[in-house]
Write a protein that holds these residues in place. Structure first.
Motif, short mmCIF file in Angstrom:
data_model
loop_
_atom_site.label_atom_id
_atom_site.label_comp_id
_atom_site.label_asym_id
_atom_site.label_seq_id
_atom_site.Cartn_x
_atom_site.Cartn_y
_atom_site.Cartn_z
N ASP A 190 0.85 -1.19 0.00
CA ASP A 190 0.00 0.00 0.00
C ASP A 190 0.89 1.24 0.00
OD1 ASP A 190 -1.79 2.05 0.43
OD2 ASP A 190 -2.93 1.00 1.98
N ALA A 191 1.13 1.80 -1.18
CA ALA A 191 2.01 2.97 -1.29
C ALA A 191 1.43 4.16 -0.55
CB ALA A 191 2.22 3.31 -2.77
N GLU A 192 0.12 4.30 -0.58
CA GLU A 192 -0.51 5.45 0.08
C GLU A 192 -0.33 5.39 1.59
OE1 GLU A 192 -2.10 9.03 0.50
OE2 GLU A 192 -1.61 8.05 -1.40
N ALA A 193 -0.43 4.18 2.17
CA ALA A 193 -0.23 4.04 3.62
C ALA A 193 1.20 4.41 4.00
CB ALA A 193 -0.54 2.61 4.05
N ILE A 194 2.15 4.05 3.15
CA ILE A 194 3.55 4.40 3.43
C ILE A 194 3.74 5.90 3.37
CG2 ILE A 194 5.90 4.21 2.53
CD1 ILE A 194 5.12 1.35 1.59
N ARG A 195 3.15 6.55 2.36
CA ARG A 195 3.29 8.01 2.26
C ARG A 195 2.62 8.70 3.44
NH1 ARG A 195 5.70 9.34 -2.20
NH2 ARG A 195 5.53 8.08 -4.11
N THR A 196 1.48 8.20 3.88
CA THR A 196 0.79 8.78 5.04
C THR A 196 1.64 8.67 6.29
OG1 THR A 196 -1.37 8.27 4.09
CG2 THR A 196 -1.27 8.64 6.48
N ALA A 197 2.32 7.53 6.47
CA ALA A 197 3.14 7.33 7.67
C ALA A 197 4.33 8.27 7.71
CB ALA A 197 3.60 5.88 7.74
N VAL A 198 4.94 8.52 6.56
CA VAL A 198 6.15 9.35 6.55
C VAL A 198 5.83 10.84 6.44
CG1 VAL A 198 7.42 7.46 5.48
CG2 VAL A 198 6.57 9.32 4.03
N ASP A 199 4.59 11.18 6.12
CA ASP A 199 4.23 12.57 5.87
C ASP A 199 4.59 13.53 7.02
OD1 ASP A 199 2.87 14.53 4.11
OD2 ASP A 199 1.50 14.70 5.82
N PRO A 200 4.43 13.13 8.30
CA PRO A 200 4.76 14.08 9.38
C PRO A 200 6.26 14.32 9.54
CG PRO A 200 3.30 12.32 10.16
CD PRO A 200 3.84 11.90 8.83
N ILE A 201 7.09 13.53 8.89
CA ILE A 201 8.53 13.59 9.13
C ILE A 201 9.20 14.47 8.07
CG2 ILE A 201 10.65 12.25 9.27
CD1 ILE A 201 8.96 9.87 10.19
N ASP A 202 9.88 15.51 8.55
CA ASP A 202 10.64 16.40 7.68
C ASP A 202 12.12 16.20 8.00
OD1 ASP A 202 11.47 18.44 6.00
OD2 ASP A 202 11.25 19.97 7.56
N CYS A 203 12.89 15.77 7.03
CA CYS A 203 14.29 15.47 7.33
C CYS A 203 15.17 15.71 6.11
CB CYS A 203 14.44 14.02 7.80
SG CYS A 203 14.00 12.78 6.56
#
Length: 429
Positions: free
Chosen positions: A57-70
């Protein structure tokens, strides 16, 4: 992905594989394909890896990383929990700096953490069980390093783990973004999942392209090695191993695929090295290792086949004209042309010495091409495991070592730990 097994045939290599042998072997490939298909459809342990192009699930992966700015990502894992992500990061040249803590060397760990701006670094901690000693130890050290410079590690940590265990409890306690390790997928087969794809999502890589490339390769799986590139590779390497070619040197001719060779080494060794069979994977890089390892593969013991990998398309650099007479032939050509010549020279050199090689070609090293290559090698490995009749998805020797180490650290009573005391010694100082 295209596979050329011509230089593994008995008309080139001694001993090689005849066309008749391949045709007989193809009957076993058909049976193995049916078993693999049943495993994929039933999402059976191990075989479920070949369903990832459909189930990830690519969308679930993008949702999980969305809060992280690095600006940098530190992957904390070991084996398949780190190698797949490192392979993707190096091949796709993502737009963040990517580092891995996949060993517990204290000097390296200290130097790496000291070199990073931890306020701009994110952690991705990966452990299915949540109890992997090396991973948890490195995570605790990295977390403390962040705390010591005033960085809130809870705002910069992503977890990929199983449904329960220490990491799952930690993620729930601190409300960390967490992804599930896919069910039934051993770590070394997990590159096309939540284990490795977050590095692409964080670094601006094409997650969907990776899965689409893998899906393209999945569509080629059929009941014949003559119609399926992955099966052609798996069946031919099996046949060569049965004829004494028990070393498989993976030699990509692209700097961006150097880490891929390391990923392949784990996949091939841990999956097939059982019951006295398998192939020892060696890691090489073209054209660099033409000046070192090729000497052994061409003129050493007759036990090493070579897998040559290259992209058909790549960016190029023109070689300037020169006044040096002995180098005039280089002027006006290109580095890409030189690398292709080196590739073909290595292939011809091995054939001239009656040593087998297999050629793998991609259109280019991009997300789609990498997805094809990774999926193809996983399918090839599973097919080879069926032909070798080994439990491809188990790793008893690895587990033995884990129990021994845990016992030595006081993590329980394990018979394996007592073997340390029985070590035979012959010390010269």
């Amino acid at each position: 992905m295209e596979i050329d097994i011509g230089n593994a045939l008995h008309s080139v290599a001694t001993p090689g594989v005849s066309r008749e042998t391949l045709e007989r072997l193809d009957e076993r490939v058909a049976d193995a394909h049916d078993r693999i298909g049943t495993g994929i459809d039933g999402r059976e342990h191990g075989y479920a890896a070949l369903a990832l192009p459909e189930t990830a699930d690519a969308e679930a992966i993008r949702t999980a990383v969305d809060p992280i700015d690095c600006e940098a990502l530190l992957i904390v894992g070991i084996g398949g929990s780190a190698l797949g992500a490192a392979t993707i990061a190096d091949a796709l040249d993502v737009d963040i700096d990517v580092y891995t803590l996949d060993n517990v060397d204290p000097e390296y760990t200290s130097q790496l953490l000291d070199s990073l701006d931890l306020s701009r670094t994110a952690l991705h901690v990966v452990s299915r069980s949540g109890t992997t000693a090396e991973t948890l130890a490195n995570f605790l050290v990295a977390r403390e390093a962040m705390e010591s410079v005033g960085v809130d590690w809870t705002e910069r940590t992503l977890v990929t783990t199983g449904g329960e265990g220490n990491l799952r409890a930690l993620a729930e306690r601190h409300d960390l973004p967490a992804l599930d390790v896919p069910a039934g997928v051993p770590g070394r087969f997990s590159v096309l999942s939540t284990v490795a794809l977050p590095v692409a999502a964080l670094g601006g890589g094409d997650v969907e392209g990776l899965l689409a490339g893998a899906g393209t390769e999945a569509e080629t799986l059929s009941g014949s090695l003559f119609e399926t590139p992955a099966y052609a590779y798996g069946a031919t390497t099996y046949a060569l191993a049965e004829r004494g070619w028990t070393v498989n040197a993976m030699m990509p001719y692209a700097e961006s695929l150097e880490t891929f060779a390391e990923w392949f080494a784990q996949l091939w060794a841990e999956s097939l090295g059982k019951d006295g069979v398998g192939q020892l994977p060696a890691r090489a890089l073209g054209a660099t290792d033409q000046h070192s390892q090729l000497q052994l593969y061409r003129a050493g013991p007759r036990n090493a086949m070579v897998t040559l990998v290259r992209p058909r398309e790549r960016a190029d650099v023109t070689i300037p004209e020169t006044e040096l007479e002995g180098l005039a032939y280089l002027g006006g050509s290109s580095l890409g042309g030189l690398l292709d010549a080196e590739f073909e020279a290595t292939e011809a050199s091995l054939a001239a010495a009656a040593r087998p090689s297999i050629r793998i070609e991609l259109e280019r090293v991009d997300a789609h091409g990498l997805g094809e290559l990774l999926y193809g090698m996983e399918a090839a490995c599973i097919l080879a495991g069926e032909l070798f009749s080994v439990p491809t998805f188990e790793q008893p020797a690895v587990e033995w070592g884990k129990r021994a180490a845990r016992g030595l650290l006081g993590g329980g009573e394990f018979e394996e730990a007592r073997a340390v005391e029985e070590k035979t010694r012959l010390v010269i100082d």
